[in-house]
Each structure stands twice: as C-alpha cells, then as structure tokens.
Design an enzyme around this catalytic site. Structure first.
Site, PDB file in Angstrom:
ATOM      1  CD  GLU A  77      -5.571  12.150  26.088  1.00  0.00           C
ATOM      2  OE1 GLU A  77      -4.837  12.693  25.312  1.00  0.00           O
ATOM      3  OE2 GLU A  77      -5.772  12.670  27.316  1.00  0.00           O
ATOM      4  CG  HIS A  83      -7.087  20.230  22.245  1.00  0.00           C
ATOM      5  ND1 HIS A  83      -6.492  21.571  22.067  1.00  0.00           N
ATOM      6  CD2 HIS A  83      -6.592  19.739  23.169  1.00  0.00           C
ATOM      7  CE1 HIS A  83      -5.259  21.409  22.808  1.00  0.00           C
ATOM      8  NE2 HIS A  83      -5.369  20.220  23.334  1.00  0.00           N
ATOM      9  CE  LYS A  97      -3.764  16.485  17.858  1.00  0.00           C
ATOM     10  NZ  LYS A  97      -3.261  15.120  17.716  1.00  0.00           N
ATOM     11  CE  LYS A 147      -4.436  22.531  25.940  1.00  0.00           C
ATOM     12  NZ  LYS A 147      -4.396  22.051  27.226  1.00  0.00           N
ATOM     13  CG  ASP A 180      -5.655  19.278  29.638  1.00  0.00           C
ATOM     14  OD1 ASP A 180      -5.060  19.851  29.413  1.00  0.00           O
ATOM     15  OD2 ASP A 180      -5.494  18.013  29.513  1.00  0.00           O
ATOM     16  CE  LYS A 212      -5.196  13.681  30.479  1.00  0.00           C
ATOM     17  NZ  LYS A 212      -4.327  13.606  29.184  1.00  0.00           N
ATOM     18  CG  HIS A 224      -1.624  20.204  20.099  1.00  0.00           C
ATOM     19  ND1 HIS A 224      -2.239  20.447  21.476  1.00  0.00           N
ATOM     20  CD2 HIS A 224      -1.595  18.944  19.884  1.00  0.00           C
ATOM     21  CE1 HIS A 224      -2.291  19.202  21.765  1.00  0.00           C
ATOM     22  NE2 HIS A 224      -2.216  18.472  20.638  1.00  0.00           N
TER      23      HIS A 224
END
Ligand code: BG6
Length: 455
Positions: free
Chosen positions: A206, A230, A172, A138, A225, A316, A168
């Site tokens: 995060e 995700h 998970k 991505k 992002d 973030k 990804h």
C-alpha cells in the site's frame, strides 16, 4: 426468498466510520440490484433521530457510494433507527419493538471489539438473539487466548453456525478466482506442487500510511491487521486441496487443513519494519515498536507442499498499492549451454487490476540463439465487480458462510503468528516509498521478491 434468508438487518455503530465508508454504500448497491427489501435498523447513540441517520446515509453515499436518487429513496424507506447505548437494556427493548415480526434478524457489529461483549450479552438476555445471526468484524481477538475468549462470549448467545466473521478479502472476486483458476485448469494443477514449484510469494503493498487510523494501527500492526487474516486467506486459496463438495463447510475444512500444516513462526522467519515518520502520526506512541511492514517465511508441511517456502510481505508507505502473488517454478535442466533461462511462473494480480499471467521462455524473433521471456496474460476489468462488503454482507443475509472465517480457522491462524507477536523481534526503520528495510534480505525468496508495479 430462501427460507434461511434474514428478515431484518440491524447494524450497531450506524453513525460510525465503517458504516459511513462501507455499509451504506453496500446497502445502496444491494437495493439497486433488488437484493435488499427487508427493514434496515441502525443502532447508535449520536444521531438524534431517523431523519439525522438518513442525512448521514445520504452524505456517506455522496462521498463513497455513487449516490443514486431512486435507490436512496428505497433505502431511506427501509431504514429505521434505534437510539441508545450499546450496554443499556432499554436499547434492546426498543430494538425488539422495532424488529416487529422479524424472526431471523442479522445483527452486524460494526463497532470496536471492546463493545462486542456488552452487545452480545444484551442480545442474548433480551431474546433478540433467538433465530438470529451475528456478523462481526476483524480482528477476532489479538492473539490465540483472546480469540478464544471472544468466541466464548459469542457462543454464550449464538451457535457457531450463526456466527459470521468478516474477512472482506474473501469477498474479493479475484481472490476467489485463484481457486477457480486452479481447479478448472488441469495444466496448472499439474505443476501445483513441491515437484515443480520452487517458492510462493504474496505481496500486499500500500503506498499510503495509516490515514488517520494511528491509534487503531498502533494497537494492531501489519501482522494482525492484514497478514493473520487477509493474506492467510490468500495463502489457503493457493495451497488448499480441491474441496470434495462446494458447500461452505467442505471448502472451509480444506482451508483449515492448510493452516494446520503450518508450524508456528520462528523469530528468524520474520522481518518487521516501520516507516520513518510513523511515530509522528496522531495516536501513535512516540517510542512505538509496532510494525508497518512485515515479511515472513512459512512452511506448509503437507504432502503437496513440504519443502516449498511460502513468503508473505505486506506494508504501508511502499512504492505502489497492489496485491500480487507469484508461484515461481523450478529451473529447467540445461539443454542450451550458456543460456541463463528465466524461471517459469504463475502470477496473479488481485488488486487494483485483476490479472493472471504465465511467464515462459520464448526465443526472440530473429535471434539465432538467445532468449526472451514472455508473459502470457489475461487482464480483466473490475468495473462491474460487486464490492467485497456488498458481497459478504449479502451472503450473510442469505445464510451462506463460505466467505466467512470459521473459529477453528481463526485459532489456527493465531497459533501460527502468536510466537512472533509475543517475541518482540527488532523493528527496522525504512524510508517511505521504498520496499521496506534492507534487513528484508534475510526473508527473501530465492530469485528475489517480485515488486508489483503500477499499470
Ligand atoms: C483492512 C486493513 O482490513 O484492509 C487496512 O485494516 C487495509 O489497513 C485494508 O488498508 C486493505 O483492504 P482493501 O480492500 O482496501 O485492499
């Protein structure tokens, strides 16, 4: 070995950051499990020779992968190196030679998207693409139109079944376990609809900033992002119908149906924020209006979910690093007057720990009439878990696309976020280590956001 299994693994960008942080550690882990015995060919420009690539692999493992001398020896024995420029036809002649008798190579493009076109075109022209599959990272485009362009380029050399788009998050285990939890526990499925669920919320927090990736991040922002990919995958696992079979296409069909039921986001359904200090990061424009935080409200207009708001929040420099999902159930009717009962909920903690919890009202011991809220939870250690990258790369080598994004899915996801990406909605500053800007009240679930905590 299954006849679909790749017989060589080629990765472009072998001396890059992704290879250093993720790919070498995943390859070593596969070797340790006995899952990798085929040639591994790195393509790059900057390593002088194979010895230098081996040294880089070793350093990567020492730093990121728990160096294991025996496994590293085996991996070194499998490693080959093709030195060359991604757009130079000579690189592909050398690659063909190195591939030898391999008939089903897997090409992993661990390189910036700007180089995809040149590599795919050369793979096609040189004949390397025949019988092969391609794995790409991505972002799959920046919006709907560029995602369609990228796909046209890929389809110029590969068939859709041979294209593996990595997300990804799908690798998970806890994300996949949400589907397992739903479809193996009929008691949960009985509540899993508009009649019982009041709202759904997903938080990916995060506690760190852009970690030296300012230039990349300033081109990307939180929605591109992590949300469009995700967190939409997480949403699909929560909202999808049971698949009729467990093959990759049956599962991916159900996910696409969820996205198809979501109307494009309106400007009022989004709040974007930027942490104070972001504009001083290396690679970030001094007047940047790129978001480092976003909260969204989505509708899923399906038979099961119509009228239930879905909220997604990511950012973030928030107070913790954790991804959690909460389904809050509707309030019960009052049987005990004067009691403010809390709402039942299902809560999934996907990272850093793995946890499933159910919130229930239980009368406090010794109380005549009163209430306390208890959480019935199962917490699992992730210690033996396979890393997400190891998992998805292993699946691509084996020819299993279940944990990869299909093009129709990617396009639906862009369709949903495209209007807000283009609308240039206001950007509100927030203090690092807080839960985003105050304006987020505008996009807040009934009963408020659930803030994950460090355990
Ligand atoms: C990546 C994003 O895709 O996912 C990063 O580019 C983010 O910004 C990361 O930090 C989170 O993934 P994980 O597996 O570290 O939780």
């Amino acid at each position: 070995m299954n006849p679909q299994h790749s017989d060589a693994f080629v990765f472009f960008g072998a001396t890059g950051d992704l290879a250093y942080k993720k790919i070498f550690p995943s390859l070593q882990a596969m070797v340790k499990r006995g899952r990798l015995t085929m040639p591994v060919i790195g393509v790059a420009r900057s390593a002088k020779n194979l010895e230098e690539l081996r040294a880089r692999a070793r350093s990567s493992l020492e730093k990121h992968g728990g160096f294991d001398a025996a496994a590293f020896d085996k991996l070194s024995g499998l490693l080959r190196y093709v030195k060359g420029d991604n757009s130079d036809p000579a690189t592909y002649q050398a690659l063909r030679k190195e591939l030898g008798s391999a008939r089903r190579p897997a090409f992993y493009l661990a390189i910036p998207p700007t180089s995809f076109e040149a590599v795919v075109e050369q793979l096609g022209k040189s004949g390397c693409a025949q019988g092969a599959r391609v794995i790409i990272e991505k972002p799959f485009g920046r919006d709907l139109a560029s995602a369609q362009d990228l796909n046209r380029i890929l389809l110029g050399a590969f068939e859709e079944q041979a294209i593996y788009r990595i997300d990804h998050y799908l690798g998970k285990r806890p994300v996949e376990r949400m589907v397992f939890f739903r479809f193996t526990n009929p008691f949960a499925e009985a509540f899993w609809d508009r009649n019982h669920v009041e709202s759904v919320q997903i938080t990916m927090a995060e506690d760190f900033g852009v970690q030296g990736r300012g230039a990349f991040y300033d081109e990307t922002g939180t929605i591109r992002d992590v949300i469009q990919n995700h967190l939409f995958q997480v949403l699909c696992n929560l909202a999808m119908e049971p698949p009729v079979r467990t093959d990759s296409e049956s599962i991916r069909d159900e996910k696409v149906k969820v996205l198809k039921a979501i109307p494009p986001l309106g400007e009022k359904s989004v709040v974007r924020g930027q942490f104070l200090g972001y504009r001083n990061e290396k690679g970030v424009a001094p007047e940047s209006t790129v978001e480092t935080f976003a909260a969204l409200r989505l509708e899923v207009n399906s038979w099961r979910w119509e009228g239930v708001p879905f909220y997604i929040r990511a950012g973030k420099c928030l107070p913790v690093t954790s991804t959690e999902i909460v389904l809050r159930l509707r309030r019960p009717p009052t049987v005990f007057p004067g009691l403010q009962l809390k709402q039942n909920y299902f809560r999934f903690r996907v990272s850093p720990e793995v946890m499933v919890a159910i919130g229930a009202n239980v009368m406090a011991p010794g109380a005549t009439i009163g209430e306390s809220h208890e959480m019935l939870g199962v917490r699992q250690s992730g210690a033996d878990e396979m890393d997400a990258y190891e998992r998805v790369l292993g699946d691509a080598m084996a020819g299993d696309a279940t944990l990869y994004a299909r093009q129709d899915y990617v396009e639906e996801a862009w369709r949903i976020v495209d209007p807000v990406l283009k609308a240039d909605t206001p950007i509100y500053p927030y203090v690092p280590q807080t839960w985003g800007p105050g304006e987020v009240v505008r996009v807040t679930p009934p009963g408020g956001w659930h803030h994950p905590v460090n355990l």
